[in-house]
Write a protein that holds these residues in place. Structure first.
Motif, PDB file in Angstrom:
ATOM      1  N   GLU A  25      -8.649   3.603   2.146  1.00 58.69           N
ATOM      2  CA  GLU A  25      -9.103   3.986   0.805  1.00 58.69           C
ATOM      3  C   GLU A  25      -8.808   5.451   0.487  1.00 58.69           C
ATOM      4  O   GLU A  25      -9.488   6.076  -0.335  1.00 58.69           O
ATOM      5  CB  GLU A  25     -10.595   3.684   0.627  1.00 58.69           C
ATOM      6  CG  GLU A  25     -10.917   2.209   0.815  1.00 58.69           C
ATOM      7  CD  GLU A  25     -12.388   1.894   0.674  1.00 58.69           C
ATOM      8  OE1 GLU A  25     -13.195   2.843   0.702  1.00 58.69           O
ATOM      9  OE2 GLU A  25     -12.734   0.719   0.531  1.00 58.69           O
ATOM     10  N   VAL A  26      -7.786   6.004   1.137  1.00 61.53           N
ATOM     11  CA  VAL A  26      -7.363   7.382   0.885  1.00 61.53           C
ATOM     12  C   VAL A  26      -5.876   7.384   0.559  1.00 61.53           C
ATOM     13  O   VAL A  26      -5.071   6.784   1.288  1.00 61.53           O
ATOM     14  CB  VAL A  26      -7.619   8.291   2.109  1.00 61.53           C
ATOM     15  CG1 VAL A  26      -7.114   9.711   1.852  1.00 61.53           C
ATOM     16  CG2 VAL A  26      -9.103   8.315   2.447  1.00 61.53           C
ATOM     17  N   LEU A  27      -5.497   8.031  -0.537  1.00 62.59           N
ATOM     18  CA  LEU A  27      -4.090   8.209  -0.878  1.00 62.59           C
ATOM     19  C   LEU A  27      -3.523   9.315   0.008  1.00 62.59           C
ATOM     20  O   LEU A  27      -3.940  10.469  -0.087  1.00 62.59           O
ATOM     21  CB  LEU A  27      -3.946   8.592  -2.355  1.00 62.59           C
ATOM     22  CG  LEU A  27      -2.536   8.982  -2.818  1.00 62.59           C
ATOM     23  CD1 LEU A  27      -1.574   7.803  -2.694  1.00 62.59           C
ATOM     24  CD2 LEU A  27      -2.568   9.507  -4.253  1.00 62.59           C
ATOM     25  N   MET A  43       0.824  -1.211   0.000  1.00 64.81           N
ATOM     26  CA  MET A  43       0.000   0.000   0.000  1.00 64.81           C
ATOM     27  C   MET A  43       0.859   1.262   0.000  1.00 64.81           C
ATOM     28  O   MET A  43       0.426   2.319   0.445  1.00 64.81           O
ATOM     29  CB  MET A  43      -0.935  -0.007   1.215  1.00 64.81           C
ATOM     30  CG  MET A  43      -1.823  -1.234   1.317  1.00 64.81           C
ATOM     31  SD  MET A  43      -2.899  -1.447  -0.126  1.00 64.81           S
ATOM     32  CE  MET A  43      -4.233  -0.335   0.289  1.00 64.81           C
ATOM     33  N   VAL A  44       2.072   1.141  -0.516  1.00 65.29           N
ATOM     34  CA  VAL A  44       3.019   2.262  -0.516  1.00 65.29           C
ATOM     35  C   VAL A  44       3.504   2.527  -1.933  1.00 65.29           C
ATOM     36  O   VAL A  44       3.877   1.596  -2.656  1.00 65.29           O
ATOM     37  CB  VAL A  44       4.232   1.963   0.394  1.00 65.29           C
ATOM     38  CG1 VAL A  44       5.167   3.163   0.452  1.00 65.29           C
ATOM     39  CG2 VAL A  44       3.777   1.582   1.800  1.00 65.29           C
ATOM     40  N   PHE A  45       3.529   3.795  -2.311  1.00 64.43           N
ATOM     41  CA  PHE A  45       4.082   4.186  -3.613  1.00 64.43           C
ATOM     42  C   PHE A  45       5.591   4.367  -3.424  1.00 64.43           C
ATOM     43  O   PHE A  45       6.118   5.475  -3.400  1.00 64.43           O
ATOM     44  CB  PHE A  45       3.424   5.481  -4.100  1.00 64.43           C
ATOM     45  CG  PHE A  45       3.606   5.746  -5.571  1.00 64.43           C
ATOM     46  CD1 PHE A  45       2.900   5.014  -6.512  1.00 64.43           C
ATOM     47  CD2 PHE A  45       4.481   6.726  -6.013  1.00 64.43           C
ATOM     48  CE1 PHE A  45       3.058   5.256  -7.869  1.00 64.43           C
ATOM     49  CE2 PHE A  45       4.637   6.978  -7.364  1.00 64.43           C
ATOM     50  CZ  PHE A  45       3.931   6.241  -8.301  1.00 64.43           C
ATOM     51  N   ASN A  46       6.282   3.229  -3.281  1.00 63.16           N
ATOM     52  CA  ASN A  46       7.710   3.235  -2.972  1.00 63.16           C
ATOM     53  C   ASN A  46       8.554   3.194  -4.247  1.00 63.16           C
ATOM     54  O   ASN A  46       8.021   3.239  -5.360  1.00 63.16           O
ATOM     55  CB  ASN A  46       8.046   2.066  -2.041  1.00 63.16           C
ATOM     56  CG  ASN A  46       7.529   0.735  -2.580  1.00 63.16           C
ATOM     57  OD1 ASN A  46       7.394   0.548  -3.790  1.00 63.16           O
ATOM     58  ND2 ASN A  46       7.211  -0.186  -1.677  1.00 63.16           N
ATOM     59  N   GLU A  47       9.853   3.065  -4.087  1.00 65.90           N
ATOM     60  CA  GLU A  47      10.750   3.096  -5.249  1.00 65.90           C
ATOM     61  C   GLU A  47      10.455   1.959  -6.218  1.00 65.90           C
ATOM     62  O   GLU A  47      10.533   2.132  -7.441  1.00 65.90           O
ATOM     63  CB  GLU A  47      12.210   3.038  -4.790  1.00 65.90           C
ATOM     64  CG  GLU A  47      12.714   4.353  -4.226  1.00 65.90           C
ATOM     65  CD  GLU A  47      14.193   4.289  -3.872  1.00 65.90           C
ATOM     66  OE1 GLU A  47      14.948   3.582  -4.577  1.00 65.90           O
ATOM     67  OE2 GLU A  47      14.608   4.956  -2.907  1.00 65.90           O
ATOM     68  N   HIS A  48      10.124   0.786  -5.687  1.00 68.66           N
ATOM     69  CA  HIS A  48       9.802  -0.348  -6.556  1.00 68.66           C
ATOM     70  C   HIS A  48       8.574  -0.034  -7.417  1.00 68.66           C
ATOM     71  O   HIS A  48       8.578  -0.274  -8.638  1.00 68.66           O
ATOM     72  CB  HIS A  48       9.538  -1.586  -5.693  1.00 68.66           C
ATOM     73  CG  HIS A  48       9.097  -2.781  -6.473  1.00 68.66           C
ATOM     74  ND1 HIS A  48       9.954  -3.529  -7.255  1.00 68.66           N
ATOM     75  CD2 HIS A  48       7.860  -3.358  -6.607  1.00 68.66           C
ATOM     76  CE1 HIS A  48       9.274  -4.508  -7.836  1.00 68.66           C
ATOM     77  NE2 HIS A  48       8.007  -4.428  -7.459  1.00 68.66           N
ATOM     78  N   LEU A  63      -0.780  17.434  -6.229  1.00 66.58           N
ATOM     79  CA  LEU A  63       0.183  16.579  -5.536  1.00 66.58           C
ATOM     80  C   LEU A  63       1.145  17.404  -4.688  1.00 66.58           C
ATOM     81  O   LEU A  63       1.388  17.086  -3.523  1.00 66.58           O
ATOM     82  CB  LEU A  63       0.967  15.740  -6.554  1.00 66.58           C
ATOM     83  CG  LEU A  63       2.188  14.978  -6.024  1.00 66.58           C
ATOM     84  CD1 LEU A  63       1.773  13.940  -4.991  1.00 66.58           C
ATOM     85  CD2 LEU A  63       2.938  14.315  -7.187  1.00 66.58           C
ATOM     86  N   ILE A  64       1.677  18.466  -5.265  1.00 65.65           N
ATOM     87  CA  ILE A  64       2.770  19.168  -4.585  1.00 65.65           C
ATOM     88  C   ILE A  64       2.303  20.268  -3.636  1.00 65.65           C
ATOM     89  O   ILE A  64       3.062  20.712  -2.776  1.00 65.65           O
ATOM     90  CB  ILE A  64       3.773  19.766  -5.603  1.00 65.65           C
ATOM     91  CG1 ILE A  64       3.097  20.835  -6.474  1.00 65.65           C
ATOM     92  CG2 ILE A  64       4.380  18.674  -6.460  1.00 65.65           C
ATOM     93  CD1 ILE A  64       4.050  21.516  -7.448  1.00 65.65           C
ATOM     94  N   GLN A  65       1.039  20.717  -3.764  1.00 66.25           N
ATOM     95  CA  GLN A  65       0.604  21.818  -2.905  1.00 66.25           C
ATOM     96  C   GLN A  65      -0.860  21.682  -2.507  1.00 66.25           C
ATOM     97  O   GLN A  65      -1.715  21.331  -3.312  1.00 66.25           O
ATOM     98  CB  GLN A  65       0.806  23.159  -3.623  1.00 66.25           C
ATOM     99  CG  GLN A  65       0.402  24.366  -2.790  1.00 66.25           C
ATOM    100  CD  GLN A  65       0.588  25.666  -3.558  1.00 66.25           C
ATOM    101  OE1 GLN A  65       1.548  25.844  -4.288  1.00 66.25           O
ATOM    102  NE2 GLN A  65      -0.357  26.579  -3.396  1.00 66.25           N
ATOM    103  N   GLY A  66      -1.144  21.955  -1.237  1.00 64.94           N
ATOM    104  CA  GLY A  66      -2.511  22.001  -0.740  1.00 64.94           C
ATOM    105  C   GLY A  66      -2.713  23.272   0.052  1.00 64.94           C
ATOM    106  O   GLY A  66      -1.758  24.020   0.319  1.00 64.94           O
ATOM    107  N   HIS A  86      -0.278  11.482 -12.033  1.00 61.93           N
ATOM    108  CA  HIS A  86      -1.144  10.592 -12.809  1.00 61.93           C
ATOM    109  C   HIS A  86      -0.876   9.135 -12.452  1.00 61.93           C
ATOM    110  O   HIS A  86      -1.815   8.355 -12.207  1.00 61.93           O
ATOM    111  CB  HIS A  86      -0.920  10.815 -14.307  1.00 61.93           C
ATOM    112  CG  HIS A  86      -1.725   9.886 -15.170  1.00 61.93           C
ATOM    113  ND1 HIS A  86      -3.084  10.028 -15.363  1.00 61.93           N
ATOM    114  CD2 HIS A  86      -1.351   8.759 -15.866  1.00 61.93           C
ATOM    115  CE1 HIS A  86      -3.527   9.049 -16.138  1.00 61.93           C
ATOM    116  NE2 HIS A  86      -2.499   8.269 -16.463  1.00 61.93           N
ATOM    117  N   ALA A  87       0.400   8.763 -12.397  1.00 64.01           N
ATOM    118  CA  ALA A  87       0.758   7.374 -12.074  1.00 64.01           C
ATOM    119  C   ALA A  87       0.323   7.018 -10.657  1.00 64.01           C
ATOM    120  O   ALA A  87      -0.179   5.904 -10.401  1.00 64.01           O
ATOM    121  CB  ALA A  87       2.261   7.176 -12.237  1.00 64.01           C
ATOM    122  N   MET A  88       0.470   7.957  -9.753  1.00 67.07           N
ATOM    123  CA  MET A  88       0.097   7.725  -8.360  1.00 67.07           C
ATOM    124  C   MET A  88      -1.411   7.527  -8.242  1.00 67.07           C
ATOM    125  O   MET A  88      -1.884   6.648  -7.516  1.00 67.07           O
ATOM    126  CB  MET A  88       0.558   8.920  -7.511  1.00 67.07           C
ATOM    127  CG  MET A  88       0.645   8.665  -6.025  1.00 67.07           C
ATOM    128  SD  MET A  88       1.201  10.135  -5.112  1.00 67.07           S
ATOM    129  CE  MET A  88       2.961  10.090  -5.390  1.00 67.07           C
TER     130      MET A  88
END
Length: 696
Positions: free
Chosen positions: A138-140, A11-16, A100-103, A50-52
């Motif tokens: 269910e939340v990124l 459940m992690v958007f890691n390097e792999h 992604l980069i700013q909220g 987009h990929a995330m």
């Protein structure tokens, strides 16, 4: 059952995952941002976003959030869906690089220490790509920094990241003197999280646990921890099931949960992960704490993370195992011959200097209302900062300072006298569990942090103080190389160790003799939070933070105000809870039981004139005396509480709470607790320690 390797990091958007999902050029660019701190281009962010989003939706995510750490110390999140309605009534799922980069959360509703007024609401969150995004419920979740509209840090993460940059820069200056190529130096942390698990049913009947996280009343249980049978004992089935689910959840989130066991106190437990870089380690610890609290209810349990939920038995800490790594090299690894390892001696000396020079700041970093009940209570280190090095390193320091010959300690084989048991090598030094800052082989274990704390503060201070030590060494060695550098480095180490040797103590930190000796050495001993906090705004502290760009003066002062306000607010809640419980639970119960005893005396004398009722009369007098004592303390507490709340100066208010009100709270507690063992069990209004700690 799924293999751990299949679950881990799923459940992690890691390097792999990045390498699988991102175009090669985008992946390499993002990796430079993560590994080398290179700026992130918006074009790259758009592709990553987009990929995330696609990956997260495949995992069932419908929303995203900027996950950040305001000055409250916990985590915060606001969920936005990927939904983007179309004009024809349909909808698409979208997530841009900008999102992604700013909220932009509301900055006025978080602690700011005066940096933001209620009407000044704008604040920003900024993506931290060095800590992986993950999916939770269910939340990124996107780890982010949090700052005000005018640019000041309003979170725990930003100063930590700044301190990591400072130590990277200064450590590489030092390593360059040893001829080593530039490579990122990262502080690493492994946090040992202690906690209690109790029954939900008992928790629901204790207003103090619900409101304060700790029991404000409670007579000592019939059995505490004196039999030493809970530590490493067999784990209760319900607790074991909880731990299994916790492991699975954490592994999926990429948290390397490794060790779990019963702790010393009844109903107390511990979880420890494998170390990782400090920023990610702290994010993962906060995730761990959240998962503990949420999952406990699946088993009819409640997880208590207060530093001292129960008086008279051990509280809970969070040991912070800290080191420095360059790639796969641990810079605090002594090697086979520490005396001949000049690089190790330089870094070890830097730690000793940093801890001595900024001992007050380190003490302040772990100060809290809860930790005041734990430190110095023969279960945790004292409030005095000192360093334990162990026999071997202590002998090396003595040899360097005194100029005498040092002989390497030889490894000793341990023979247990049983043929089937293997022989093994004994370590060159023992462990010291009474030391607040102990060297444990290739890292330092800072044992003062309480279980509820966010570890960002202590690591930010430790990193910055260490950067200062390394900078002074690098400045002193400027222009030197070869044998000249080696001679100058050894001389610098000897001089610095001699200057800071006072901070080294290998004895019993719990002893009264150490309190006297520490005072003789000139070491600080701040026994309460309110005594420790003023050093945060000392000119020496502000100068340190400003020198390395970790905190500005205005940011330091705002954090000092936030810590003071949190202390007084917590004490206010505790006092209000205490008064409410006494008035609406304890006094009515004691009065009712006293009336029952009085009625029984009358009934006995009516039914059997001349009957012996001295025992009942003695009990009645004790109950009436207890009621009077409780009321006296209650009235005094009420008066002092109202007076304190009217005070405008936050430091003065905190001083009154710590040094005047807390003793009255303790007296009121003692008076109520003395009644617990007299009143009929069925009439006592709350579960006792016997009930709570030894649930089935």
């Amino acid at each position: 059952m799924a293999m751990i390797s299949d679950i881990y990091g799923s459940m992690v958007f890691n390097e792999h995952t990045m390498q699988e999902r991102l175009p090669s050029a985008t992946y390499k660019s993002l990796l430079k941002t993560i590994k080398e701190g290179k700026p992130l281009e918006i074009e790259v962010a758009n592709v990553v976003a987009h990929a995330m989003k696609e990956w997260a939706m495949e995992k069932g995510a419908t929303h995203f959030t900027h996950w950040f750490q305001p000055l409250s110390g916990i985590t915060s999140e606001k969920h936005d869906s990927f939904l983007d309605p179309c004009s024809d009534g349909r909808a698409i799922m979208s997530f841009s690089g900008k999102e992604l980069i700013q909220g932009e959360p509301d900055a006025s509703s978080f602690p700011s220490g005066g940096l933001r007024a209620t009407f000044e609401a704008r604040g920003y969150t900024a993506w931290d790509p060095t800590s992986y995004a993950f999916i939770k419920d269910e939340v990124l979740c996107i780890p982010t920094a949090f700052c005000s509209y005018t640019g000041e840090a309003l979170d725990k993460k930003t100063p930590l990241l700044r301190s990591m940059s400072a130590i990277d820069e200064q450590a590489n200056r030092v390593l360059a003197l040893f001829g080593e190529p530039h490579e990122r130096v990262v502080p690493t942390v492994g946090s040992e999280q202690e906690y209690f698990l109790i029954s939900e049913k008992d928790y629901a009947k204790r207003q103090d646990l619900i409101m304060c996280g700790r029991t404000l009343f409670g007579y000592a249980p019939l059995k505490g921890q004196e039999l030493e049978e809970h530590y490493f004992g067999a784990i209760r089935p319900s607790v074991n099931e909880f731990m299994k689910e916790l492991d699975n959840e954490l592994w999926a989130l990429g948290v390397s949960a490794r060790t779990k066991h019963n702790e010393v106190a009844p109903a107390q437990h511990e979880l420890a992960p494998i170390f990782t870089n400090a920023n990610r380690a702290i994010d993962e610890n906060l995730l761990t704490m959240e998962k503990m609290r949420l999952l406990a209810s699946h088993y009819g349990l409640v997880c208590l993370q207060h530093e001292k939920p129960f008086a008279g038995i051990n509280g809970s800490g969070k040991h912070n195992n800290w080191s420095l790594s360059k790639g796969k090299t641990n810079l605090l690894e002594p090697g086979e011959s520490p005396m001949d390892n000049l690089r190790f001696l330089v870094f070890l000396t830097g730690v000793i200097q940093a801890v001595d020079d900024y001992q007050e700041l380190l003490r302040m970093s772990v100060a809290s209302a809860g930790n005041d009940h734990r430190l110095g209570a023969d279960e945790a280190p004292p409030a005095i900062i000192s360093i334990f090095l162990g026999d071997e390193l202590d002998a090396i320091v003595d040899a360097l300072v005194d100029g005498h010959e040092y002989t390497n300690a030889e490894k000793v084989a341990m023979d247990l006298g049983v043929a089937v048991l293997p022989n093994f090598l004994k370590d060159n030094t023992d462990r010291n569990r009474t030391s607040p800052f102990a060297f444990t082989g290739n890292k330092f274990e800072f044992r003062m942090p309480g279980s509820a704390v966010n570890l960002s503060d202590c690591n930010m201070i430790l990193n910055t103080a260490m950067a200062k030590s390394l900078k002074e060494f690098a400045d002193a060695m400027g222009g030197k190389s070869g044998e000249e550098f080696e001679a100058a480095a050894i001389a610098y180490v000897k001089k610095t160790l001699a200057k800071h040797q006072r901070i080294i103590f290998n004895g019993n930190g719990y002893s009264e003799e150490w309190q006297v000796e520490a005072e003789r050495r000139g070491l600080a001993n701040y026994k309460t939070t309110v005594d420790a906090l003023p050093c945060f705004v000392d000119p020496k502290s502000i100068a340190l933070f400003e020198e390395f760009g970790v905190l500005s003066e205005i940011e330091v002062r705002s954090r000092y105000e936030v810590k003071l306000e949190k202390y007084t607010k917590l004490l206010n809640i505790e006092v209000r809870t205490m008064k409410r419980m006494v008035r609406r639970a304890f006094l009515p119960a004691i009065n009712a039981y006293a009336a029952e005893i009085a009625d029984s005396i009358t009934a006995f004398k009516t039914a059997a004139p001349g009957a012996e009722t001295s025992q009942q009369e003695t009990l009645l007098h004790k109950l009436l005396g207890g009621i009077k004592e409780i009321d006296t303390h209650l009235q005094k507490l009420d008066s002092m509480h109202h007076a304190a709340q009217k005070m405008e100066n936050e430091q003065e208010k905190a001083n009154v709470y710590a040094h005047e009100i807390v003793p009255v709270m303790e007296a009121l507690r003692a008076a109520v607790d003395s009644m617990e063992i007299l009143v009929d069990r069925d009439m006592w209004p709350v579960p006792t320690y016997n009930d709570i700690l030894f649930y089935v």
